[in-house]
Design an enzyme around this catalytic site. Structure first.
Site, PDB file in Angstrom:
ATOM      1  N   SER A  39       0.863  -1.183   0.000  1.00 26.52           N
ATOM      2  CA  SER A  39       0.000   0.000   0.000  1.00 26.52           C
ATOM      3  C   SER A  39       0.900   1.235   0.000  1.00 26.52           C
ATOM      4  O   SER A  39       2.042   1.185   0.475  1.00 26.52           O
ATOM      5  CB  SER A  39      -0.866   0.018   1.252  1.00 26.52           C
ATOM      6  OG  SER A  39      -1.525   1.268   1.384  1.00 26.52           O
TER       7      SER A  39
ATOM      8  N   TYR B  37      -1.510   0.136  10.726  1.00 32.53           N
ATOM      9  CA  TYR B  37      -1.719  -0.270   9.328  1.00 32.53           C
ATOM     10  C   TYR B  37      -0.507   0.129   8.471  1.00 32.53           C
ATOM     11  O   TYR B  37      -0.001  -0.683   7.688  1.00 32.53           O
ATOM     12  CB  TYR B  37      -3.008   0.339   8.769  1.00 32.53           C
ATOM     13  CG  TYR B  37      -3.293  -0.111   7.350  1.00 32.53           C
ATOM     14  CD1 TYR B  37      -3.589  -1.444   7.081  1.00 32.53           C
ATOM     15  CD2 TYR B  37      -3.236   0.780   6.282  1.00 32.53           C
ATOM     16  CE1 TYR B  37      -3.824  -1.877   5.773  1.00 32.53           C
ATOM     17  CE2 TYR B  37      -3.474   0.357   4.979  1.00 32.53           C
ATOM     18  CZ  TYR B  37      -3.769  -0.973   4.732  1.00 32.53           C
ATOM     19  OH  TYR B  37      -3.990  -1.400   3.437  1.00 32.53           O
TER      20      TYR B  37
HETATM   21  P1  NDP Z   1     -11.542  -6.047   0.821  1.00 32.77           P
HETATM   22  O1  NDP Z   1     -11.958  -5.838   2.234  1.00 32.77           O
HETATM   23  O2  NDP Z   1     -12.552  -5.940  -0.246  1.00 32.77           O
HETATM   24  O3  NDP Z   1     -10.816  -7.461   0.684  1.00 32.77           O
HETATM   25  C1  NDP Z   1      -9.985  -7.980   1.681  1.00 32.77           C
HETATM   26  C2  NDP Z   1      -9.842  -9.471   1.448  1.00 32.77           C
HETATM   27  O4  NDP Z   1      -8.932 -10.004   2.419  1.00 32.77           O
HETATM   28  C3  NDP Z   1     -11.158 -10.213   1.618  1.00 32.77           C
HETATM   29  O5  NDP Z   1     -11.271 -11.205   0.627  1.00 32.77           O
HETATM   30  C4  NDP Z   1     -11.036 -10.853   2.990  1.00 32.77           C
HETATM   31  O6  NDP Z   1     -11.735 -12.080   3.015  1.00 32.77           O
HETATM   32  C5  NDP Z   1      -9.526 -11.120   3.031  1.00 32.77           C
HETATM   33  N1  NDP Z   1      -9.034 -11.312   4.381  1.00 32.77           N
HETATM   34  C6  NDP Z   1      -8.955 -10.408   5.387  1.00 32.77           C
HETATM   35  N2  NDP Z   1      -8.481 -10.990   6.495  1.00 32.77           N
HETATM   36  C7  NDP Z   1      -8.258 -12.294   6.176  1.00 32.77           C
HETATM   37  C8  NDP Z   1      -7.806 -13.416   6.905  1.00 32.77           C
HETATM   38  N3  NDP Z   1      -7.480 -13.337   8.191  1.00 32.77           N
HETATM   39  N4  NDP Z   1      -7.683 -14.611   6.272  1.00 32.77           N
HETATM   40  C9  NDP Z   1      -8.027 -14.719   4.969  1.00 32.77           C
HETATM   41  N5  NDP Z   1      -8.478 -13.701   4.225  1.00 32.77           N
HETATM   42  C10 NDP Z   1      -8.604 -12.502   4.837  1.00 32.77           C
HETATM   43  O7  NDP Z   1     -10.361  -4.999   0.600  1.00 32.77           O
HETATM   44  P2  NDP Z   1      -9.282  -4.833  -0.588  1.00 32.77           P
HETATM   45  O8  NDP Z   1      -9.581  -5.682  -1.738  1.00 32.77           O
HETATM   46  O9  NDP Z   1      -9.134  -3.379  -0.787  1.00 32.77           O
HETATM   47  O10 NDP Z   1      -7.983  -5.349   0.170  1.00 32.77           O
HETATM   48  C11 NDP Z   1      -7.071  -6.279  -0.379  1.00 32.77           C
HETATM   49  C12 NDP Z   1      -5.668  -5.897   0.042  1.00 32.77           C
HETATM   50  O11 NDP Z   1      -5.339  -4.637  -0.516  1.00 32.77           O
HETATM   51  C13 NDP Z   1      -5.461  -5.752   1.546  1.00 32.77           C
HETATM   52  O12 NDP Z   1      -4.207  -6.312   1.876  1.00 32.77           O
HETATM   53  C14 NDP Z   1      -5.453  -4.236   1.749  1.00 32.77           C
HETATM   54  O13 NDP Z   1      -4.735  -3.873   2.892  1.00 32.77           O
HETATM   55  C15 NDP Z   1      -4.789  -3.793   0.481  1.00 32.77           C
HETATM   56  N6  NDP Z   1      -4.969  -2.420   0.042  1.00 32.77           N
HETATM   57  C16 NDP Z   1      -6.218  -1.873  -0.106  1.00 32.77           C
HETATM   58  C17 NDP Z   1      -6.350  -0.569  -0.569  1.00 32.77           C
HETATM   59  C18 NDP Z   1      -7.669   0.098  -0.701  1.00 32.77           C
HETATM   60  O14 NDP Z   1      -7.725   1.349  -0.692  1.00 32.77           O
HETATM   61  N7  NDP Z   1      -8.749  -0.628  -0.878  1.00 32.77           N
HETATM   62  C19 NDP Z   1      -5.174   0.217  -0.953  1.00 32.77           C
HETATM   63  C20 NDP Z   1      -3.919  -0.445  -0.731  1.00 32.77           C
HETATM   64  C21 NDP Z   1      -3.844  -1.720  -0.281  1.00 32.77           C
HETATM   65  P3  NDP Z   1     -12.616 -12.662   4.223  1.00 32.77           P
HETATM   66  O15 NDP Z   1     -13.108 -11.505   5.035  1.00 32.77           O
HETATM   67  O16 NDP Z   1     -13.693 -13.422   3.538  1.00 32.77           O
HETATM   68  O17 NDP Z   1     -11.657 -13.545   4.974  1.00 32.77           O
HETATM   69  C1  8X3 Z   2      -5.101   1.531   1.700  1.00 27.66           C
HETATM   70  C2  8X3 Z   2      -4.754   2.914   1.280  1.00 27.66           C
HETATM   71  O1  8X3 Z   2      -4.340   5.287   2.108  1.00 27.66           O
HETATM   72  O2  8X3 Z   2      -6.316   4.120   2.924  1.00 27.66           O
HETATM   73  O3  8X3 Z   2      -3.956   0.792   1.920  1.00 27.66           O
HETATM   74  O4  8X3 Z   2      -4.134   3.502   3.715  1.00 27.66           O
HETATM   75  S1  8X3 Z   2      -4.885   3.994   2.574  1.00 27.66           S
END
Ligand code: NDP
Ligand code: 8X3
Length: 259
Positions: free
Chosen positions: A143, A156
């Site tokens: 991120s 985070y």
């Molecule tokens: P979502 O919440 O839509 O997806 C997160 C996914 O991670 C879900 O499928 C969830 O599945 C899974 N997950 C969370 N905890 C666990 C666990 N303990 N075991 C297995 N699976 C898990 O968010 P995003 O798609 O945005 O997030 C995906 C990644 O991208 C994350 O690592 C997030 O930190 C990162 N990210 C997101 C950004 C954003 O602005 N959206 C920007 C930068 C990075 P379930 O709950 O079914 O287990």
């Molecule tokens: C998710 C992006 O800026 O919300 O990783 O932390 S931010």
């Protein structure tokens, strides 16, 4: 490198980036192995990946915060295929936006367990299945929070900074194996991320994206496909991808409503 017929494992594929990545690798003709805790949602992802053209799409419950769950998931993977060509460590997210002075242990622990220890656990379990000298890839989702800290993001930002360190250490440890290790570090993207961060508060989650044009899951998915499909001698170390409206982590352009 052609992805058709390759085996692609995606963690956190029940929503957001992971689900979009399953559809995008499916459209490229890959075989999919997907995991997350919400199995009903994984079934939907698998179905949409098959509809997009996946050679096959298999799903299994996975909680990356539990070593036993990761081991059971890895055993299930081995019962289906002896090799995994692309490992995408995507599972994770943020819990809370509180300053250190008032933040809660359970939120810190959830973030460390999923984003940091989960990444290590899954990689350790799947590494033996990645073929050497065949263009295999480990792609970790970081991120921009791992590059620049912000208020309320101490834990985070910390775990996403740790993701960069894990990625760097793995690349050194795997040097000479032909296995590529890369990090894709997105900025603001509209997924279920903010609903999770704000514990289901839809109004607060919607405000994060108000007036701006965030990234969507497909933007990340097509970049992952691009990274994994470079020729085997090319390693994309790190990609930072932000919305055009986000010049920097603290500088987000928002359109004001004209009624
Ligand atoms: P979502 O919440 O839509 O997806 C997160 C996914 O991670 C879900 O499928 C969830 O599945 C899974 N997950 C969370 N905890 C666990 C666990 N303990 N075991 C297995 N699976 C898990 O968010 P995003 O798609 O945005 O997030 C995906 C990644 O991208 C994350 O690592 C997030 O930190 C990162 N990210 C997101 C950004 C954003 O602005 N959206 C920007 C930068 C990075 P379930 O709950 O079914 O287990
Ligand atoms: C998710 C992006 O800026 O919300 O990783 O932390 S931010």
């Amino acid at each position: 490198m052609k992805l058709s017929g390759k085996w692609v494992l995606i963690t956190g594929a029940s929503s957001g980036f992971g689900a979009a990545a399953a559809r995008a690798f499916g459209a490229a003709g890959a075989n999919l192995l997907i995991g997350a805790r919400r199995v009903d949602r994984l079934a939907e992802t698998a179905e949409s990946a098959r509809a997009a053209g996946a050679a096959s799409a298999h799903f299994h419950a996975l909680d990356v915060s539990s070593t036993a769950s990761v081991q059971a998931f890895a055993e299930w993977v081995k019962s289906i295929t002896p090799t995994v060509d692309v490992l995408i460590n995507n599972a994770g997210g943020a819990h809370g936006l509180d300053p250190v002075s008032t933040a809660r242990d359970e939120d810190w622990e959830a973030m460390v367990q999923s984003n940091f220890l989960g990444l290590l656990r899954v990689t350790r379990a799947i590494l033996p299945l990645l073929p050497h000298h065949a263009g295999a890839s480990i792609l970790n989702i970081g991120s921009i929070a791992g590059h620049v800290a912000y208020e309320g993001g101490a834990a985070y930002c910390g775990v996403k900074a740790a993701e960069r360190s894990v990625t760097g250490a793995l690349r050194l440890e795997l040097n000479g194996t032909g296995i590529r290790v890369g990090s894709l570090d997105p900025g603001l993207a509209e997924t279920e991320f903010s609903m999770v961060r704000f514990k289901g508060d839809a109004t607060r989650a919607a405000k994060v994206y108000e007036g701006t044009e965030p990234l969507v899951g497909e933007d990340i998915a097509e970049t992952l496909v691009w990274m994994a499909s470079r020729p085997p001698h090319v390693c994309i170390d790190e990609v930072v991808i932000k919305p055009t409206d986000q010049a920097a982590i603290h500088k987000l352009y928002r359109r004001t409503k004209t009624a």
